[in-house]
Design a protein around this motif. Structure first.
Motif, mmCIF file in Angstrom:
data_model
loop_
_atom_site.group_PDB
_atom_site.id
_atom_site.type_symbol
_atom_site.label_atom_id
_atom_site.label_comp_id
_atom_site.label_asym_id
_atom_site.label_seq_id
_atom_site.Cartn_x
_atom_site.Cartn_y
_atom_site.Cartn_z
ATOM 1 N N LEU A 63 12.856 4.658 4.442
ATOM 2 C CA LEU A 63 13.595 3.714 5.277
ATOM 3 C C LEU A 63 12.671 2.606 5.798
ATOM 4 C CD1 LEU A 63 16.230 2.994 6.731
ATOM 5 C CD2 LEU A 63 15.458 4.413 8.631
ATOM 6 N N VAL A 64 11.529 3.014 6.317
ATOM 7 C CA VAL A 64 10.583 2.028 6.877
ATOM 8 C C VAL A 64 10.135 1.055 5.778
ATOM 9 C CG1 VAL A 64 8.378 1.722 8.054
ATOM 10 C CG2 VAL A 64 9.754 3.745 8.498
ATOM 11 N N VAL A 65 9.773 1.622 4.632
ATOM 12 C CA VAL A 65 9.284 0.775 3.544
ATOM 13 C C VAL A 65 10.378 -0.201 3.113
ATOM 14 C CG1 VAL A 65 8.389 0.754 1.175
ATOM 15 C CG2 VAL A 65 7.647 2.512 2.773
ATOM 16 N N ASP A 66 11.611 0.311 3.050
ATOM 17 C CA ASP A 66 12.721 -0.532 2.637
ATOM 18 C C ASP A 66 12.947 -1.694 3.611
ATOM 19 O OD1 ASP A 66 14.388 -0.665 0.494
ATOM 20 O OD2 ASP A 66 16.136 -0.020 1.669
ATOM 21 N N LEU A 76 3.593 10.729 4.389
ATOM 22 C CA LEU A 76 4.791 11.350 4.974
ATOM 23 C C LEU A 76 5.525 12.137 3.896
ATOM 24 C CD1 LEU A 76 6.300 8.703 7.412
ATOM 25 C CD2 LEU A 76 4.705 10.552 7.862
ATOM 26 N N LYS A 77 6.080 13.259 4.300
ATOM 27 C CA LYS A 77 6.724 14.141 3.313
ATOM 28 C C LYS A 77 8.091 13.632 2.867
ATOM 29 C CE LYS A 77 4.618 18.556 3.496
ATOM 30 N NZ LYS A 77 3.885 18.606 4.780
ATOM 31 N N ASP A 78 8.533 14.089 1.730
ATOM 32 C CA ASP A 78 9.849 13.803 1.160
ATOM 33 C C ASP A 78 10.138 12.308 1.186
ATOM 34 O OD1 ASP A 78 9.981 16.538 0.922
ATOM 35 O OD2 ASP A 78 10.853 16.751 2.927
ATOM 36 N N ASP A 79 11.334 11.982 1.719
ATOM 37 C CA ASP A 79 11.673 10.558 1.685
ATOM 38 C C ASP A 79 11.582 9.940 3.070
ATOM 39 O OD1 ASP A 79 13.706 11.847 2.852
ATOM 40 O OD2 ASP A 79 15.295 11.118 1.518
ATOM 41 N N ARG A 80 10.768 10.564 3.920
ATOM 42 C CA ARG A 80 10.749 10.093 5.312
ATOM 43 C C ARG A 80 10.208 8.665 5.444
ATOM 44 N NH1 ARG A 80 11.582 13.700 9.231
ATOM 45 N NH2 ARG A 80 10.243 12.629 10.698
ATOM 46 N N ALA A 81 9.439 8.204 4.483
ATOM 47 C CA ALA A 81 8.868 6.856 4.599
ATOM 48 C C ALA A 81 9.825 5.799 4.046
ATOM 49 C CB ALA A 81 7.553 6.785 3.851
ATOM 50 N N ILE A 139 0.827 -1.205 0.000
ATOM 51 C CA ILE A 139 0.000 0.000 0.000
ATOM 52 C C ILE A 139 0.865 1.259 0.000
ATOM 53 C CG2 ILE A 139 -1.644 1.302 1.405
ATOM 54 C CD1 ILE A 139 -2.990 -1.396 1.863
ATOM 55 N N ALA A 140 1.971 1.198 0.737
ATOM 56 C CA ALA A 140 2.847 2.376 0.767
ATOM 57 C C ALA A 140 3.390 2.666 -0.622
ATOM 58 C CB ALA A 140 3.991 2.164 1.755
ATOM 59 N N SER A 141 3.568 1.617 -1.450
ATOM 60 C CA SER A 141 4.149 1.891 -2.767
ATOM 61 C C SER A 141 3.077 2.097 -3.847
ATOM 62 C CB SER A 141 5.127 0.782 -3.167
ATOM 63 O OG SER A 141 4.591 -0.465 -2.851
ATOM 64 N N LEU A 142 1.814 2.090 -3.437
ATOM 65 C CA LEU A 142 0.760 2.368 -4.418
ATOM 66 C C LEU A 142 0.849 3.794 -4.943
ATOM 67 C CD1 LEU A 142 -2.640 0.920 -3.123
ATOM 68 C CD2 LEU A 142 -1.398 0.309 -5.188
ATOM 69 N N GLY A 143 1.325 4.682 -4.072
ATOM 70 C CA GLY A 143 1.435 6.077 -4.477
ATOM 71 C C GLY A 143 0.094 6.789 -4.381
ATOM 72 N N ASP A 144 -0.872 6.259 -5.063
ATOM 73 C CA ASP A 144 -2.172 6.922 -5.094
ATOM 74 C C ASP A 144 -3.166 6.094 -4.292
ATOM 75 O OD1 ASP A 144 -4.518 8.096 -5.644
ATOM 76 O OD2 ASP A 144 -4.414 7.859 -7.827
ATOM 77 N N VAL A 145 -3.599 6.661 -3.185
ATOM 78 C CA VAL A 145 -4.470 5.897 -2.295
ATOM 79 C C VAL A 145 -5.842 5.626 -2.936
ATOM 80 C CG1 VAL A 145 -5.393 5.752 0.044
ATOM 81 C CG2 VAL A 145 -3.290 6.960 -0.375
ATOM 82 N N ARG A 146 -6.208 6.467 -3.928
ATOM 83 C CA ARG A 146 -7.507 6.250 -4.567
ATOM 84 C C ARG A 146 -7.577 4.883 -5.252
ATOM 85 N NH1 ARG A 146 -7.853 11.609 -7.818
ATOM 86 N NH2 ARG A 146 -5.657 11.195 -7.589
ATOM 87 N N LYS A 147 -6.376 4.443 -5.721
ATOM 88 C CA LYS A 147 -6.300 3.138 -6.372
ATOM 89 C C LYS A 147 -6.761 2.041 -5.398
ATOM 90 C CE LYS A 147 -2.793 0.455 -8.806
ATOM 91 N NZ LYS A 147 -1.366 0.320 -9.052
ATOM 92 N N LEU A 148 -6.404 2.253 -4.144
ATOM 93 C CA LEU A 148 -6.763 1.284 -3.110
ATOM 94 C C LEU A 148 -8.284 1.197 -2.955
ATOM 95 C CD1 LEU A 148 -5.646 -0.496 -0.806
ATOM 96 C CD2 LEU A 148 -5.947 1.471 0.669
ATOM 97 N N GLY A 149 -8.912 2.385 -2.929
ATOM 98 C CA GLY A 149 -10.369 2.422 -2.781
ATOM 99 C C GLY A 149 -11.036 1.733 -3.952
#
Ligand code: ASP
Length: 542
Positions: free
Chosen positions: A274-277, A267-272, A156-166
């Motif tokens: 590390l966690v995603v990785d 989350l802004k910029d590249d803050r996510a 989900i974090a790499s979907l980019g667009d949350v609307r796709k999820l809906g």
């Protein structure tokens, strides 16, 4: 030899050994008896009841004499306490107290089906090989919660667009709902057409009711504790996510993982990153763990089938054959008709190659009777053999394994009508609709573990006013039908996955056995031996 072939050989050996040397074997001596609860155990053949050893479940046969069987059993400390608390004084023939561990000799009347013979050696063999199957299952189950969690957050974090999820969520749930209603219509239609319940004689019915009533009452007791559908919806939000992970509450885990994934995309910029990785790498490790566990599959699957076939035997199938055949016919029609059409018209794949691509998941579902235990394998098949993206599988499959059980719903429809027919009840059109509605909910509410559909079936029976004791009738064949309905459930989840992937514009492709064998970064062949390379290849596609 391919892993799948080895698993099939394991299954085959398990079934054959189960028939030959399991507790119901026809070649081993049937030297022991299982007693239904409530059977009177007599002190002597003339019918004296000094010590009534009610509750003794199994015993060795010492000798048979006309209508009577002399039995021997060891009295455990627990038996003794239980009997004592029931006010039974235990003394041997000379009046001395019976100590725990003493072998007691007594008599029972040879009355079917309360006194059933089995092969003692077969039981010992089952008891001593069961752990192999349990070990394999435990290895796979160990991965389920972390795999669903990590892969869903990353997906989900790499979907980019949350609307796709809906969009995907709406379509997925819509598809699940539609296919469940079709499954139920097939089941209810077939049961009305063939009327399996009218084919059982009164004698067979009494036998079946008596021999399985113990198990049914515990199913009924469990069903009473099952929460209502609305309660379940509210409880999807975990007040303690760690508790949900620890307790393996799938819907709560899915909800938390989705919310965490969505939060990461905000989350802004590249803050996510590390966690995603980190989650992504942990996810890779979980996938590798599945491959390690699957090495045990041929033996594990063999042991699981040895136990089922050995304990059930094929004899029960003859009594309930018609009912079982109706369920099987329904499951097969649903699989080839509903899913076949969905795959053919909803994707660019053909149905049979699609089934071939998920064959490891099918044998897993069949032998474990648990769609959640099969989940890691289903995910591997869809990603590696059908080229579905991890984002799609991580969303659709865990949701499907939890709420989409068409096989279970179809079986519940047939079972409810079968039981009503046995009790001589005529079901109105309204009742039939109630069956469809309540079985849809009951299949959503059923956990994806062995026998869960049988427990929530009590809900359906209550809804149409059929006595829940009727569950006793179908308990004998339930374990075997569970294998088929779980396999159907898994095909349903996989169908939804390829359909959603296709709708999202992914390019699906069936991987051939040859490709599988030659590409160690995909499929079930050779992953472990090439593990390091595979991780490198994924990190560095050039
Ligand atoms: N065993 C089934 C599954 O895991 C559920 C059931 O019908 O009992 O999908």
């Amino acid at each position: 030899m391919q892993l799948y072939t080895k698993i099939l050989i394991g299954m085959f050996i398990g079934v054959v050994l189960g028939l030959l040397i399991g507790p119901n074997s026809s070649i081993l001596p049937q030297d022991s008896v299982r007693l239904s609860s409530g059977v009177t155990v007599y002190e002597a053949q003339n019918g004296t009841v000094t010590n009534n050893f009610k509750g003794i479940k199994t015993a060795k046969i010492i000798k048979e004499d006309g209508d009577w069987i002399e039995i021997g059993f060891q009295l455990s400390a627990a038996d003794q306490l239980r009997l004592k608390s029931g006010g039974v004084t235990l003394s041997d023939k000379s009046g001395n107290p019976i100590e725990p561990g003493t072998t007691v000799e007594a008599w029972v009347k040879d009355e079917q089906p309360d006194v059933r013979r089995y092969a003692g050696i077969g039981q010992i063999l089952v008891d001593n090989t069961e752990w192999l199957g349990q070990l394999f299952l435990a290895m796979i189950k160990m991965v389920v919660v972390p795999l669903v969690f990590f892969s869903l957050v990353v997906g989900i974090a790499s979907l980019g667009d949350v609307r796709k999820l809906g969009r995907m969520g709406g379509r997925t749930l819509g598809f699940f709902m539609m296919t469940t209603v079709v499954a139920l219509s097939i089941g209810v239609g077939l049961a009305n057409l063939i009327k399996p319940g009218k084919m059982l004689s009164d004698k067979d019915r009494d036998n079946l009711l008596a021999s399985y009533s113990d198990g049914a009452s515990s199913s009924v007791a469990n069903a009473a504790e099952a929460p209502s559908f609305l309660d379940q919806i509210v409880s999807i939000v975990p007040s303690n996510p760690i508790g949900a992970l620890a307790g393996g509450d799938m819907l709560q885990v899915i909800f938390f993982a989705m919310m965490l994934g969505i939060a990461l995309t905000f989350l802004k910029d590249d803050r996510a990153d590390l966690v995603v990785d980190v989650f992504d790498r942990l996810n890779d490790a979980m996938v590798m763990l599945v491959h390690i566990a699957m090495k045990l599959a041929p033996i594990g699957v063999g042991a699981l089938l040895f136990k089922v076939v050995g304990n059930t035997g094929l004899s029960v199938l003859t009594a309930l054959g018609v009912y079982a055949l109706v369920v099987l016919a329904g499951l097969l029609s649903h699989m080839f008709f509903t899913y076949g059409l969905a795959v053919k018209f909803g994707t660019n794949l053909s149905f049979l190659p699609f089934l071939g691509a998920i064959k490891e998941a099918l044998v897993m579902a069949f032998s474990t009777s648990s769609s959640s235990a099969t989940l890691p394998v289903t995910k591997g098949c869809c990603e590696d053999n059908l080229n579905v993206s991890a984002e799609t599988t991580s969303f659709v499959l865990p949701l499907g394994a939890t709420v989409n059980m068409d096989g279970t719903a179809l079986y519940q429809g047939v079972a409810a009508i079968f039981i009503a027919q046995i009790y001589g009840m005529d079901l109105s059109m309204g009742d039939q609709v109630t069956i469809v509605v309540s079985a849809t909910l009951a299949s959503v509410g059923a956990a994806s573990v062995p026998g869960a559909g049988m427990i929530t079936l009590a809900m359906v029976l209550t809804a149409i006013g059929v006595p829940t004791e009727g569950l006793a009738l179908i308990l004998g064949v339930d374990r075997i039908l569970d294998m088929f309905r779980t396999a159907t459930n898994v095909v349903g989840d996989s169908t939804a996955t390829v359909l959603m992937a296709h709708l999202e514009g992914e390019s699906l492709k069936v991987m051939s056995d040859a490709e599988d064998a030659s590409d160690p970064t995909k499929g079930f062949e050779g992953r472990l031996d090439h593990g390091q390379q595979s991780v490198q290849a994924e990190n560095d596609p050039q």
